[in-house]
Design an enzyme around this catalytic site. Structure first.
Site, PDB file in Angstrom:
ATOM      1  N   ASP A   1      -8.085  19.597 -12.924  1.00 45.50           N
ATOM      2  CA  ASP A   1      -8.346  18.310 -13.537  1.00 45.50           C
ATOM      3  C   ASP A   1      -7.853  18.442 -14.868  1.00 45.50           C
ATOM      4  O   ASP A   1      -8.839  19.086 -15.592  1.00 45.50           O
ATOM      5  CB  ASP A   1      -9.975  18.171 -13.352  1.00 45.50           C
ATOM      6  CG  ASP A   1     -10.284  16.550 -13.782  1.00 45.50           C
ATOM      7  OD1 ASP A   1      -9.782  16.111 -14.441  1.00 45.50           O
ATOM      8  OD2 ASP A   1     -11.394  16.189 -13.221  1.00 45.50           O
TER       9      ASP A   1
ATOM     10  N   LYS B   1      -9.215   7.406 -18.595  1.00 44.48           N
ATOM     11  CA  LYS B   1      -9.577   8.083 -19.903  1.00 44.48           C
ATOM     12  C   LYS B   1      -8.108   8.058 -20.726  1.00 44.48           C
ATOM     13  O   LYS B   1      -7.856   7.036 -21.270  1.00 44.48           O
ATOM     14  CB  LYS B   1     -10.175   9.623 -19.516  1.00 44.48           C
ATOM     15  CG  LYS B   1     -11.068   9.439 -18.318  1.00 44.48           C
ATOM     16  CD  LYS B   1     -12.361   8.766 -18.809  1.00 44.48           C
ATOM     17  CE  LYS B   1     -13.126   8.865 -17.402  1.00 44.48           C
ATOM     18  NZ  LYS B   1     -13.436   9.970 -16.847  1.00 44.48           N
TER      19      LYS B   1
ATOM     20  N   TYR C   1     -16.853  17.561 -14.092  1.00 42.87           N
ATOM     21  CA  TYR C   1     -17.448  16.277 -13.937  1.00 42.87           C
ATOM     22  C   TYR C   1     -18.378  15.913 -13.023  1.00 42.87           C
ATOM     23  O   TYR C   1     -18.336  16.473 -11.957  1.00 42.87           O
ATOM     24  CB  TYR C   1     -16.211  15.428 -13.798  1.00 42.87           C
ATOM     25  CG  TYR C   1     -16.525  13.987 -13.780  1.00 42.87           C
ATOM     26  CD1 TYR C   1     -16.993  13.077 -14.985  1.00 42.87           C
ATOM     27  CD2 TYR C   1     -16.031  13.171 -12.731  1.00 42.87           C
ATOM     28  CE1 TYR C   1     -17.134  12.108 -14.927  1.00 42.87           C
ATOM     29  CE2 TYR C   1     -16.462  11.735 -12.630  1.00 42.87           C
ATOM     30  CZ  TYR C   1     -17.037  11.269 -13.591  1.00 42.87           C
ATOM     31  OH  TYR C   1     -17.504   9.730 -13.709  1.00 42.87           O
TER      32      TYR C   1
ATOM     33  N   ARG D   1       0.764  -1.199   0.050  1.00 43.54           N
ATOM     34  CA  ARG D   1      -0.262   0.093   0.123  1.00 43.54           C
ATOM     35  C   ARG D   1       0.749   1.206   0.098  1.00 43.54           C
ATOM     36  O   ARG D   1       0.641   2.231  -0.696  1.00 43.54           O
ATOM     37  CB  ARG D   1      -0.866  -0.011   1.099  1.00 43.54           C
ATOM     38  CG  ARG D   1      -1.613   1.371   1.369  1.00 43.54           C
ATOM     39  CD  ARG D   1      -2.877   1.416   2.253  1.00 43.54           C
ATOM     40  NE  ARG D   1      -2.836   0.640   3.384  1.00 43.54           N
ATOM     41  CZ  ARG D   1      -2.118   0.699   4.400  1.00 43.54           C
ATOM     42  NH1 ARG D   1      -1.290   1.627   4.462  1.00 43.54           N
ATOM     43  NH2 ARG D   1      -2.147  -0.330   5.303  1.00 43.54           N
TER      44      ARG D   1
HETATM   45  C1  LIG Z   1     -13.963  10.280 -15.502  1.00 46.12           C
HETATM   46  C2  LIG Z   1     -13.757  11.437 -15.023  1.00 46.12           C
HETATM   47  C3  LIG Z   1     -13.456  11.516 -13.695  1.00 46.12           C
HETATM   48  C4  LIG Z   1     -13.444  10.548 -12.538  1.00 46.12           C
HETATM   49  O1  LIG Z   1     -12.797   9.473 -12.892  1.00 46.12           O
HETATM   50  P1  LIG Z   1     -12.767   7.926 -12.399  1.00 46.12           P
HETATM   51  O2  LIG Z   1     -11.753   7.207 -13.050  1.00 46.12           O
HETATM   52  O3  LIG Z   1     -14.412   7.369 -13.454  1.00 46.12           O
HETATM   53  O4  LIG Z   1     -13.179   7.618 -11.052  1.00 46.12           O
HETATM   54  C5  LIG Z   1     -12.900  12.862 -12.884  1.00 46.12           C
HETATM   55  N1  LIG Z   1     -12.739  13.829 -13.875  1.00 46.12           N
HETATM   56  C6  LIG Z   1     -12.937  13.999 -15.252  1.00 46.12           C
HETATM   57  C7  LIG Z   1     -12.989  14.989 -15.891  1.00 46.12           C
HETATM   58  C8  LIG Z   1     -13.491  12.557 -15.948  1.00 46.12           C
HETATM   59  O5  LIG Z   1     -13.793  12.688 -16.965  1.00 46.12           O
END
Ligand SMILES: *Cc1c(COP(=O)(O)O)cnc(C)c1O
Length: 391
Positions: free
Chosen positions: A182, A207, A106, A54
């Site tokens: 982000d 993504k 998001y 961890r």
């Molecule tokens: C998908 C997404 C998240 C969340 O990520 P997960 O891997 O689904 O937990 C956060 N910010 C943006 C812009 C996203 O597209």
């Protein structure tokens, strides 16, 4: 390999050669999947540098180092999902803190702030729209004595609004706040917020970084701030939402080809955006790479290209939108984005379904809005697919 030589490398070289290099134990060119929960000590407290998985695992550490290098950061932290990464960043804040965010967030971030941390940490939030998020006076108006963080998404979700990274970083510095970007929609192959003076970048590595729609993963990268890196490392271990070695391996593998994939994503997205822009059944297209996008000139200053995401408002009622979505063959109707295959979503019912309806409408999300994640297929085939479905 020295930091100095890394700093001079371009993003494609970094994507391939960043990280911890060949496996020191075996010389394996690609860091193996270290499937182990713990590491032997030769005497109490005498370790190989690895103790308990961890706290640290070589496969995860390789991905973390590589991503930090590609983002131009000093340290990276990998998490079980993008939201786990976000939740851990919010754990930097004291109980009762206030956060200023851009409006285009998001849906899951929105839910985490309003439906989890509001209750568990007495967190309060002020959302400012994209043009205000680039305007120091509008940001100042949102300040409270408890404001501790500014959090923006650019390009924003789902309307692809652009926030000025220099302005956000300067505002946060000037008021002693942490700045968080982000960077999921752009990826470090398109923009590197830390180079603008932002403190923290968060990612859903699910993504573009993973890039193949086969993992759920998240990451945090910090700039040149050893104290902040130490606090995040402490929280990653103390809260424990870490990325496992198998997913870390896939995330690292995805990162290898990120700049190459992004080139095709962006070139295809521009062609798709131009096609939709002139189509009679489309009301409006939003793509930062198109001149008619309100944030175009800012986007061209801080982004290498317009990225792979395109938003469009269709003409017609909700039924017409639904039948368009169902007639598409190559663009698959699914949540998520950033994979090699093209996806389409309706934010109203999908990514932003958890955002209060009046807020969705207030920020311009309607049932007519569709969001395209343009993949790396042949652009002509993607355009033919959209043409036929709009038909
Ligand atoms: C998908 C997404 C998240 C969340 O990520 P997960 O891997 O689904 O937990 C956060 N910010 C943006 C812009 C996203 O597209």
């Amino acid at each position: 390999m020295t930091t100095a030589s890394r700093k001079s490398w371009g993003p494609s070289t970094l994507a391939v050669h960043a990280g911890n290099g060949p496996d020191p134990a075996t010389g394996a060119v690609m860091t193996p999947i270290y499937a182990t929960s713990t590491f032997v000590q030769s005497a109490p407290g005498v370790t190989t540098g690895w103790e308990y998985a961890r706290s640290g695992n070589p496969t995860r550490a390789d991905f973390e180092r590589a991503l930090a290098d590609v983002e131009g950061g000093s340290a990276g932290f990998a998490f079980a999902s993008g939201l786990a990464a976000e939740a851990t960043v919010l754990d930097l804040l004291a109980h009762g803190s206030h956060v200023i965010t851009s409006q285009g967030l998001y849906g899951g971030t929105w839910r985490l702030l309003h439906r989890v941390r509001n209750h568990s940490a007495n967190l309060s939030v002020t959302h400012v729209d994209a043009s205000d998020a680039s305007d120091p006076a509008a940001l100042e108006a949102a300040l409270t004595p408890r404001t501790a963080m500014v959090w923006v998404e650019t390009p924003g979700n789902p309307l692809l609004d652009i926030v000025d990274l220099d302005a956000i970083a300067a505002f946060a510095r000037g008021h002693g706040l942490l700045s968080v970007v982000d960077n999921t929609f752009a990826s470090p192959a398109v923009q590197r917020p830390l180079e603008h003076g932002v403190d923290i970048v968060v990612h859903s590595a699910t993504k573009y970084i993973g890039g193949h729609s086969d993992i759920i993963a998240g990451a945090v990268v910090v700039g040149d701030n050893a104290e902040l890196a130490t606090r995040l490392g402490f929280l990653q271990n103390a809260v424990g939402a870490v990325l496992d070695p198998f997913q870390s391996f896939l995330a690292r593998r995805g990162l290898l080809t990120l700049p190459l994939r992004i080139e095709r994503h962006a070139a295809n997205a521009l062609k798709v955006a131009r096609f939709l822009d002139t189509h009679p059944r489309i009301e409006r297209v939003l793509y930062p790479g198109l001149q008619n996008h309100p944030g175009h000139s800012l986007a061209m200053r801080q982004m290498a290209n317009g990225g792979g995401m395109v938003a469009a408002f269709l003409k017609g009622d909700a039924t017409a939108v639904a039948s368009f979505l169902q007639r598409l063959r190559l663009f698959r109707l699914a949540e998520s984005l950033g994979g090699v295959e093209s996806l389409v979503g309706q934010p109203w019912t999908m990514s932003h379904g958890s955002v209060a309806e009046e807020h969705r409408l207030a920020i311009g999300i309607t049932p007519q809005l569709v969001r395209l994640s343009v993949g790396i297929e042949d652009a002509d085939d993607l355009i033919a697919d959209l043409d036929a479905a709009l038909g």
